[in-house]
Design an enzyme around this catalytic site. Sequence first.
Site, PDB file in Angstrom:
ATOM      1  N   HIS A 191      12.935   0.825  29.453  1.00 34.92           N
ATOM      2  CA  HIS A 191      12.920   1.301  28.070  1.00 34.92           C
ATOM      3  C   HIS A 191      11.861   2.373  27.917  1.00 34.92           C
ATOM      4  CE1 HIS A 191      10.005  -1.998  28.358  1.00 34.92           C
ATOM      5  NE2 HIS A 191       9.327  -1.379  27.410  1.00 34.92           N
ATOM      6  N   GLY A 240      -3.887  15.421  22.868  1.00 36.16           N
ATOM      7  CA  GLY A 240      -4.704  15.770  24.020  1.00 36.16           C
ATOM      8  C   GLY A 240      -4.001  16.634  25.042  1.00 36.16           C
ATOM      9  N   CYS A 277       3.937  28.216  33.961  1.00 32.55           N
ATOM     10  CA  CYS A 277       5.082  29.113  33.952  1.00 32.55           C
ATOM     11  C   CYS A 277       5.455  29.541  35.373  1.00 32.55           C
ATOM     12  CB  CYS A 277       4.774  30.358  33.111  1.00 32.55           C
ATOM     13  SG  CYS A 277       5.017  30.124  31.332  1.00 32.55           S
ATOM     14  N   ASP A 302      -3.246  19.150  39.885  1.00 33.85           N
ATOM     15  CA  ASP A 302      -4.433  19.792  40.440  1.00 33.85           C
ATOM     16  C   ASP A 302      -5.716  19.089  40.015  1.00 33.85           C
ATOM     17  OD1 ASP A 302      -2.810  21.764  41.622  1.00 33.85           O
ATOM     18  OD2 ASP A 302      -2.806  22.956  39.780  1.00 33.85           O
ATOM     19  N   SER A 354      -3.163  19.764  26.952  1.00 33.92           N
ATOM     20  CA  SER A 354      -3.959  20.972  27.144  1.00 33.92           C
ATOM     21  C   SER A 354      -3.117  22.219  27.338  1.00 33.92           C
ATOM     22  CB  SER A 354      -4.897  20.797  28.353  1.00 33.92           C
ATOM     23  OG  SER A 354      -4.137  20.567  29.533  1.00 33.92           O
ATOM     24  N   CYS A 368      -0.228  31.267  31.497  1.00 33.23           N
ATOM     25  CA  CYS A 368       0.054  29.827  31.570  1.00 33.23           C
ATOM     26  C   CYS A 368       0.156  29.389  33.024  1.00 33.23           C
ATOM     27  CB  CYS A 368       1.366  29.523  30.835  1.00 33.23           C
ATOM     28  SG  CYS A 368       1.967  27.838  31.076  1.00 33.23           S
ATOM     29  N   HIS A 406       8.560  28.807  28.382  1.00 38.58           N
ATOM     30  CA  HIS A 406       7.270  28.399  27.834  1.00 38.58           C
ATOM     31  C   HIS A 406       7.382  27.975  26.371  1.00 38.58           C
ATOM     32  CE1 HIS A 406       2.849  28.436  27.618  1.00 38.58           C
ATOM     33  NE2 HIS A 406       2.959  29.076  26.463  1.00 38.58           N
ATOM     34  N   ASN A 435       2.735  13.639  27.057  1.00 37.64           N
ATOM     35  CA  ASN A 435       1.881  13.835  25.893  1.00 37.64           C
ATOM     36  C   ASN A 435       2.278  15.162  25.269  1.00 37.64           C
ATOM     37  OD1 ASN A 435       0.324  11.496  26.290  1.00 37.64           O
ATOM     38  ND2 ASN A 435      -1.005  12.552  27.722  1.00 37.64           N
ATOM     39  N   GLN A 451       4.176  14.004  32.890  1.00 34.53           N
ATOM     40  CA  GLN A 451       3.378  13.608  34.049  1.00 34.53           C
ATOM     41  C   GLN A 451       3.914  12.316  34.661  1.00 34.53           C
ATOM     42  OE1 GLN A 451      -0.999  13.998  33.757  1.00 34.53           O
ATOM     43  NE2 GLN A 451      -0.669  14.642  31.637  1.00 34.53           N
ATOM     44  N   ARG A 459       0.819  -1.211   0.000  1.00 35.65           N
ATOM     45  CA  ARG A 459       0.000   0.000   0.000  1.00 35.65           C
ATOM     46  C   ARG A 459       0.854   1.264   0.000  1.00 35.65           C
ATOM     47  NH1 ARG A 459      -5.202   0.153   1.952  1.00 35.65           N
ATOM     48  NH2 ARG A 459      -4.669   1.784   3.469  1.00 35.65           N
ATOM     49  N   ALA A 460       2.092   1.154   0.474  1.00 30.74           N
ATOM     50  CA  ALA A 460       2.978   2.322   0.495  1.00 30.74           C
ATOM     51  C   ALA A 460       3.456   2.702  -0.904  1.00 30.74           C
ATOM     52  CB  ALA A 460       4.173   2.047   1.395  1.00 30.74           C
ATOM     53  N   LYS A 461       3.261   1.806  -1.874  1.00 35.63           N
ATOM     54  CA  LYS A 461       3.706   2.084  -3.234  1.00 35.63           C
ATOM     55  C   LYS A 461       2.703   2.923  -4.014  1.00 35.63           C
ATOM     56  CE  LYS A 461       6.473  -2.125  -3.565  1.00 35.63           C
ATOM     57  NZ  LYS A 461       6.713  -3.399  -4.302  1.00 35.63           N
ATOM     58  N   ARG A 462       1.500   3.131  -3.441  1.00 39.56           N
ATOM     59  CA  ARG A 462       0.535   3.977  -4.130  1.00 39.56           C
ATOM     60  C   ARG A 462       1.042   5.427  -4.119  1.00 39.56           C
ATOM     61  NH1 ARG A 462      -1.151   3.369   1.053  1.00 39.56           N
ATOM     62  NH2 ARG A 462      -2.375   5.005   2.077  1.00 39.56           N
ATOM     63  N   HIS A 473       3.238  24.415  27.360  1.00 35.91           N
ATOM     64  CA  HIS A 473       4.448  24.521  28.180  1.00 35.91           C
ATOM     65  C   HIS A 473       5.116  23.142  28.273  1.00 35.91           C
ATOM     66  CE1 HIS A 473       6.685  26.862  31.330  1.00 35.91           C
ATOM     67  NE2 HIS A 473       7.089  25.634  31.609  1.00 35.91           N
ATOM     68  N   HIS A 514       6.225  19.942  29.495  1.00 34.38           N
ATOM     69  CA  HIS A 514       5.969  19.236  30.750  1.00 34.38           C
ATOM     70  C   HIS A 514       5.582  17.786  30.483  1.00 34.38           C
ATOM     71  CE1 HIS A 514       1.781  19.998  29.583  1.00 34.38           C
ATOM     72  NE2 HIS A 514       1.420  19.102  30.486  1.00 34.38           N
ATOM     73  N   HIS A 568       8.769   2.459  30.528  1.00 38.69           N
ATOM     74  CA  HIS A 568       8.373   1.236  31.217  1.00 38.69           C
ATOM     75  C   HIS A 568       9.590   0.716  31.960  1.00 38.69           C
ATOM     76  CE1 HIS A 568       4.704   0.272  28.441  1.00 38.69           C
ATOM     77  NE2 HIS A 568       4.428   1.139  29.401  1.00 38.69           N
TER      78      HIS A 568
END
Length: 345
Positions: free
Chosen positions: A295, A158, A53, A76, A160, A50, A112, A152, A167, A26-29, A163, A165, A280
Amino acid sequence: MSTFSDHPHRRYNPLQGEWVLVSPHRAKRPWQGQVEDADVPEMPAHDPDCYLCARNTRINGKKNPDYSHTFVFDNDFAALTEDAPQESFRDGLLMAEGESGLCRVICFSPRHDLTLARMEVSDIARVVDTWVEQYVELGARPDIGHVQIFENRGAMMGCSNPHPHGQIWASRNLPNAAERETQTQTAYFEQHGTPLLMAYLKQEQALGERILFENDGFVVLVPYWAVWPFETMVLPKRHIRSMEEMTASERTDLAEALSHITIRYDNLFSTSFPYSMGFHQRPTDGKDHDEWVMHAHFYPPLLRSATVKKFMVGFELLGTPQRDLTPEQAADRLRALSDTHYLAG
């Protein structure tokens, strides 16, 4: 592999114990996706609106310190709470149980307008140091069995707030992916007496066709079983079970590896490349877990351009994940990119 490079086949992921369908024909299309510079929004070094900040006040009324490097605080709007009731419910096939934990935010820099791809390696190394500190602190708690460090990046994933960062979600129980990787690595270790990912890395180093970068401590590669178009893994060259086992030089090596792959990502479509990235590593349940190798996974959604992403729909949701671009083709494209960020200079 010559047949597999031209015809539909499936590849096995030994970490997750599942298959991925690869359809290279399919990559050849004709290439129909746009390849153009994306608009780069102008952002200030400090945004007074922000909530991440330095010196700004967050939604809960707390004021951020005038931090100069990294800054960590309890989320929060945490998805996990320490006081969640440890109740359980079972009625035939219906089961539920309380899940406790805590969530934290790590600001990578007071700037920022930066991302990992545009930070100096020395500043990324400070982020690595903070990850290590958080893993050790949270993992020492008797009520925490797993520490998930992740980022992320980009509104497409997703995120939001632009800045820089990441998690941490620390939970009592193992999340699904970590539980599967524990099971597969344990089974391999018990059968072969060596960690699965160390054996896998040895194979990849012998072949070389999917390796993007390596230094003294780490290797960045496109996994043989990659699902996302430009998915990559970051692996240590020696058996490191979790972050606190890294030497000082390996922490810098990891920072260099992260800088390398994030710059290449941005250069691919001349955009601030979106992704979900996470580490992980061995569970924090007090056991040795010699089967584990720390890894990082990068799961980026872009396929054809800065604005067209890969969706997991139809057959992929109902059957098996599928990709058109082979992992080897993805590795070739990423290797061909410059080491210098496209916005530099």
